[in-house]
Motif scaffolding. Structure first.
Motif, PDB file in Angstrom:
ATOM      1  N   LEU A  29       0.865  -1.091   0.076  1.00  0.00           N
ATOM      2  CA  LEU A  29      -0.019   0.036  -0.116  1.00  0.00           C
ATOM      3  C   LEU A  29       0.874   1.064  -0.067  1.00  0.00           C
ATOM      4  N   ALA A  30       1.955   1.235   0.758  1.00  0.00           N
ATOM      5  CA  ALA A  30       2.843   2.546   0.886  1.00  0.00           C
ATOM      6  C   ALA A  30       3.513   2.703  -0.623  1.00  0.00           C
ATOM      7  N   ARG A  31       3.724   1.639  -1.357  1.00  0.00           N
ATOM      8  CA  ARG A  31       4.263   1.897  -2.543  1.00  0.00           C
ATOM      9  C   ARG A  31       3.168   2.681  -3.624  1.00  0.00           C
ATOM     10  N   LEU A  32       1.943   1.997  -3.145  1.00  0.00           N
ATOM     11  CA  LEU A  32       0.923   2.434  -4.281  1.00  0.00           C
ATOM     12  C   LEU A  32       0.525   3.891  -4.043  1.00  0.00           C
ATOM     13  N   VAL A  33       0.581   4.076  -2.929  1.00  0.00           N
ATOM     14  CA  VAL A  33       0.210   5.755  -2.773  1.00  0.00           C
ATOM     15  C   VAL A  33       1.566   6.562  -2.287  1.00  0.00           C
ATOM     16  N   PHE A  34       2.585   6.190  -2.745  1.00  0.00           N
ATOM     17  CA  PHE A  34       3.832   6.847  -2.655  1.00  0.00           C
ATOM     18  C   PHE A  34       4.140   7.290  -1.157  1.00  0.00           C
ATOM     19  N   HIS A  35       3.957   6.577  -0.117  1.00  0.00           N
ATOM     20  CA  HIS A  35       4.294   6.940   1.064  1.00  0.00           C
ATOM     21  C   HIS A  35       5.284   5.943   1.646  1.00  0.00           C
ATOM     22  N   SER A  36       5.667   6.325   2.992  1.00  0.00           N
ATOM     23  CA  SER A  36       6.558   5.244   3.540  1.00  0.00           C
ATOM     24  C   SER A  36       5.813   4.074   4.287  1.00  0.00           C
ATOM     25  N   ARG A  37       6.235   2.979   4.564  1.00  0.00           N
ATOM     26  CA  ARG A  37       5.723   2.054   5.281  1.00  0.00           C
ATOM     27  C   ARG A  37       5.285   2.441   6.603  1.00  0.00           C
ATOM     28  N   ALA A  46      -3.674   4.542  14.731  1.00  0.00           N
ATOM     29  CA  ALA A  46      -4.188   5.761  15.178  1.00  0.00           C
ATOM     30  C   ALA A  46      -3.246   6.590  15.846  1.00  0.00           C
ATOM     31  N   GLN A  47      -1.930   6.637  15.438  1.00  0.00           N
ATOM     32  CA  GLN A  47      -1.037   7.445  15.857  1.00  0.00           C
ATOM     33  C   GLN A  47      -0.820   8.876  15.486  1.00  0.00           C
ATOM     34  N   VAL A  48      -1.378   9.179  14.355  1.00  0.00           N
ATOM     35  CA  VAL A  48      -1.461  10.167  13.594  1.00  0.00           C
ATOM     36  C   VAL A  48      -2.767  10.871  12.961  1.00  0.00           C
ATOM     37  N   ARG A  49      -2.797  12.311  13.018  1.00  0.00           N
ATOM     38  CA  ARG A  49      -4.135  12.727  12.500  1.00  0.00           C
ATOM     39  C   ARG A  49      -4.001  12.663  10.910  1.00  0.00           C
ATOM     40  N   PRO A  50      -5.149  12.134  10.470  1.00  0.00           N
ATOM     41  CA  PRO A  50      -4.967  11.998   8.743  1.00  0.00           C
ATOM     42  C   PRO A  50      -4.881  13.243   8.233  1.00  0.00           C
ATOM     43  N   ASP A  51      -4.293  13.107   7.081  1.00  0.00           N
ATOM     44  CA  ASP A  51      -4.315  14.114   5.970  1.00  0.00           C
ATOM     45  C   ASP A  51      -5.449  13.818   4.911  1.00  0.00           C
ATOM     46  N   LEU A  52      -6.016  14.788   4.817  1.00  0.00           N
ATOM     47  CA  LEU A  52      -7.362  14.520   4.062  1.00  0.00           C
ATOM     48  C   LEU A  52      -6.956  14.269   2.294  1.00  0.00           C
ATOM     49  N   VAL A  53      -6.118  14.879   1.935  1.00  0.00           N
ATOM     50  CA  VAL A  53      -5.668  14.651   0.496  1.00  0.00           C
ATOM     51  C   VAL A  53      -4.678  13.045   0.501  1.00  0.00           C
ATOM     52  N   ASP A  54      -4.092  12.773   1.464  1.00  0.00           N
ATOM     53  CA  ASP A  54      -3.575  11.540   1.398  1.00  0.00           C
ATOM     54  C   ASP A  54      -4.660  10.422   1.499  1.00  0.00           C
ATOM     55  N   ILE A  55      -5.793  10.791   2.245  1.00  0.00           N
ATOM     56  CA  ILE A  55      -6.689   9.784   2.277  1.00  0.00           C
ATOM     57  C   ILE A  55      -7.670   9.603   0.900  1.00  0.00           C
ATOM     58  N   MET A  56      -7.837  10.712   0.558  1.00  0.00           N
ATOM     59  CA  MET A  56      -8.595  10.857  -0.816  1.00  0.00           C
ATOM     60  C   MET A  56      -7.743   9.952  -1.832  1.00  0.00           C
ATOM     61  N   ASN A  57      -6.296  10.188  -1.995  1.00  0.00           N
ATOM     62  CA  ASN A  57      -5.547   9.676  -2.797  1.00  0.00           C
ATOM     63  C   ASN A  57      -5.683   8.069  -2.597  1.00  0.00           C
ATOM     64  N   MET A  58      -5.591   7.585  -1.464  1.00  0.00           N
ATOM     65  CA  MET A  58      -5.671   6.169  -1.053  1.00  0.00           C
ATOM     66  C   MET A  58      -7.022   5.578  -1.594  1.00  0.00           C
ATOM     67  N   LEU A  59      -7.931   6.346  -1.357  1.00  0.00           N
ATOM     68  CA  LEU A  59      -9.345   5.666  -1.539  1.00  0.00           C
ATOM     69  C   LEU A  59      -9.421   5.395  -3.275  1.00  0.00           C
ATOM     70  N   ASP A  60      -8.796   6.678  -3.854  1.00  0.00           N
ATOM     71  CA  ASP A  60      -8.816   6.644  -5.589  1.00  0.00           C
ATOM     72  C   ASP A  60      -8.005   5.562  -5.976  1.00  0.00           C
ATOM     73  N   THR A  61      -6.787   5.387  -5.418  1.00  0.00           N
ATOM     74  CA  THR A  61      -6.031   4.361  -5.799  1.00  0.00           C
ATOM     75  C   THR A  61      -6.688   2.613  -5.532  1.00  0.00           C
ATOM     76  N   LEU A  62      -7.323   2.659  -4.504  1.00  0.00           N
ATOM     77  CA  LEU A  62      -7.960   1.469  -4.148  1.00  0.00           C
ATOM     78  C   LEU A  62      -9.324   1.328  -4.977  1.00  0.00           C
ATOM     79  N   GLU A  63      -9.785   2.329  -5.855  1.00  0.00           N
ATOM     80  CA  GLU A  63     -11.063   2.321  -6.626  1.00  0.00           C
ATOM     81  C   GLU A  63     -12.144   2.477  -5.439  1.00  0.00           C
ATOM     82  N   ILE A  64     -12.187   2.950  -4.534  1.00  0.00           N
ATOM     83  CA  ILE A  64     -13.537   2.930  -3.616  1.00  0.00           C
ATOM     84  C   ILE A  64     -14.507   4.065  -4.044  1.00  0.00           C
TER      85      ILE A  64
END
Length: 293
Positions: A29-37, A46-64
């Motif tokens: 998943l990290a490779r797909l969305v260009f983030h670190s593991r 749940a250790q960090v507050r999510p970035d909305l752009v990152d979440i949108m990118n992840m959902l788009d990548t996973l075709e949600i």
């Protein structure tokens, strides 16, 4: 607003389910969305507050798409919300920051305090004494002035008109064994008496040192239980340990702590008898200090 911390935990579980349903590892998943593991792991725990752009990118990548996309994005928005405690950063200490989040957004707060006075009901003299204790054992992981400001803010938020119902079972050993100056302890007891006497939503029950607690083993640590106004938000428990807080979310485990709380509550004094007890102890401390003993 919903608790951002509770929402972060819900979002974390959803991200983990999405990843696993697509047959992906955290590295994949990290490779797909260009983030670190590490970033993916921190989101899934749940250790960090999510970035909305990152979440949108992840959902788009996973075709949600569709309603599922909307639901997860709403969850992410609520998880990304900031509360009054965020302006303090970590200068107020990580434990107090978590407590402030959960208290502010809770419907009910039930705490068994085995080693400390209720954090949201502490007076300035007592807080200064606690800072001195942390300094003496070299565990000062916060800025004292900011911690004190945040604790005062917690109390104001607890006492706001729409604040939660807050009940504390206070073990007598905290009063008798905590090595703070007598004047600080007396001031703290009188402060709690004043607050509890004037606010029906805030109650305290003292568990005397010789009280027998039938029905099972004794509690091994302090803990707090939180319920929330939204039906979809399950209760959560926070268990105190020496180094950190243990978050309990499994319904069966939370229920075990709730049963323990009920046993402690049944063995403790009533609120009225507790206030009378605290008043007697405060007077005794004052008389003893005044006599020079």
């Amino acid at each position: 607003m919903p608790s951002p911390y509770v929402r972060r935990r819900q979002l974390a579980a959803e991200i983990r389910k999405l990843r696993e349903s697509h047959g992906l590892t955290t590295d994949d998943l990290a490779r797909l969305v260009f983030h670190s593991r590490t970033k993916i792991t921190r989101l899934e725990t749940a250790q960090v507050r999510p970035d909305l752009v990152d979440i949108m990118n992840m959902l788009d990548t996973l075709e949600i798409t569709g309603s599922k996309y909307d639901r997860l994005l709403k969850l992410a928005r609520e998880a990304a919300q900031k509360g009054w405690w965020d302006k303090y950063g970590m200068s107020m200490g990580p434990r107090q920051k978590l407590a402030a989040d959960l208290e502010y957004n809770a419907d009910t707060v039930r705490c068994y305090d085995q080693t400390a006075m209720p954090g949201a009901l502490q007076c300035p003299e007592f807080i200064d004494a606690l800072v001195a204790l942390d300094e003496s054992q070299r565990t000062l992981d916060y800025r004292p002035s900011r911690m004190a400001e945040a604790r005062a803010q917690r109390q104001r938020e607890l006492l706001r008109p729409d604040g939660p119902h807050h009940e504390t079972i206070l073990d007598e050993c905290v009063i008798q064994r905590l090595a703070v100056p007598s004047q600080a302890m007396a001031a703290q007891l009188r402060h709690m008496i004043t607050v509890i006497s004037t606010e029906e939503r805030i109650t305290i029950r003292v568990l005397l040192h010789d009280a027998r607690i039938p029905g099972g083993h004794l509690p091994q640590s302090s803990f707090c239980l939180y319920t929330f106004p939204e039906a979809g938000d399950p209760p959560i428990g926070v268990v105190d340990t020496i180094a950190t807080d243990l978050i309990v979310t499994q319904r069966g485990e939370v229920a075990r702590y709730a049963r323990m709380y009920d046993r402690l509550r049944a063995a403790a004094l009533t609120t009225k008898d507790s206030l009378d007890f605290l008043n007697r102890v405060a007077n005794h401390i004052t008389d003893r200090t005044g006599s020079g003993l």
